[in-house]
Scaffold this motif. Structure first.
Motif, PDB file in Angstrom:
ATOM      1  N   LYS A  86      -3.442 -34.085  25.325  1.00 54.56           N
ATOM      2  CA  LYS A  86      -2.644 -35.249  25.384  1.00 54.56           C
ATOM      3  C   LYS A  86      -3.092 -36.312  26.341  1.00 54.56           C
ATOM      4  N   ALA A  87      -3.402 -35.888  27.670  1.00 52.22           N
ATOM      5  CA  ALA A  87      -3.837 -37.026  28.419  1.00 52.22           C
ATOM      6  C   ALA A  87      -5.172 -37.648  28.250  1.00 52.22           C
ATOM      7  N   ARG A  90      -3.765 -40.244  25.384  1.00 50.92           N
ATOM      8  CA  ARG A  90      -3.135 -41.342  25.980  1.00 50.92           C
ATOM      9  C   ARG A  90      -4.266 -42.364  26.417  1.00 50.92           C
ATOM     10  N   HIS A  93      -5.947 -44.029  23.823  1.00 48.73           N
ATOM     11  CA  HIS A  93      -5.033 -45.038  23.071  1.00 48.73           C
ATOM     12  C   HIS A  93      -4.824 -46.266  24.132  1.00 48.73           C
ATOM     13  N   LYS A  94      -4.690 -46.193  25.363  1.00 50.74           N
ATOM     14  CA  LYS A  94      -4.527 -47.237  26.290  1.00 50.74           C
ATOM     15  C   LYS A  94      -5.877 -48.201  26.107  1.00 50.74           C
TER      16      LYS A  94
END
Length: 99
Positions: A86-87, A90, A93-94
């Motif tokens: 998940k990290a 993220r 995505h950022k």
């Protein structure tokens, strides 16, 4: 298991194939080589059993080599792996949003 030679098999192909519907037929070939004829359902059943046995063998090897994990440890490991995934998602995505 019924057994026959190649010449007899060729001469009476239909009869031998009919027999293979209900039992295994071994065709002996020159040079000591043989082939086995069986119906497709029996073949598929054997292949499934082979896959299952390979899985059991793999599991037994893991136990024998000490490569086993307690159930609670699996949950913790899975939770850690999911958190890392998940990290990473993220962060990606950022990076895409900023880029």
């Amino acid at each position: 298991m019924e057994s026959t030679g190649g010449t007899e098999f060729r001469a009476n192909l239909k009869e031998w194939l009919d027999m293979a519907d209900t039992e295994v037929v071994k065709v002996n070939r020159p040079g000591g080589k043989s082939v086995v004829i069986l119906n497709a359902e029996a073949y598929e059943r054997l292949m499934l059993e082979l896959v299952e046995l390979r899985g059991v063998h793999k599991g037994l090897l893991a136990v024998a080599e000490g490569r086993v994990v307690r159930g609670a440890d699996v949950g913790n490991s899975l939770s850690t792996t999911m958190s890392k995934a998940k990290a990473a998602a993220r962060a990606k995505h950022k990076k895409v949003a900023a880029g």
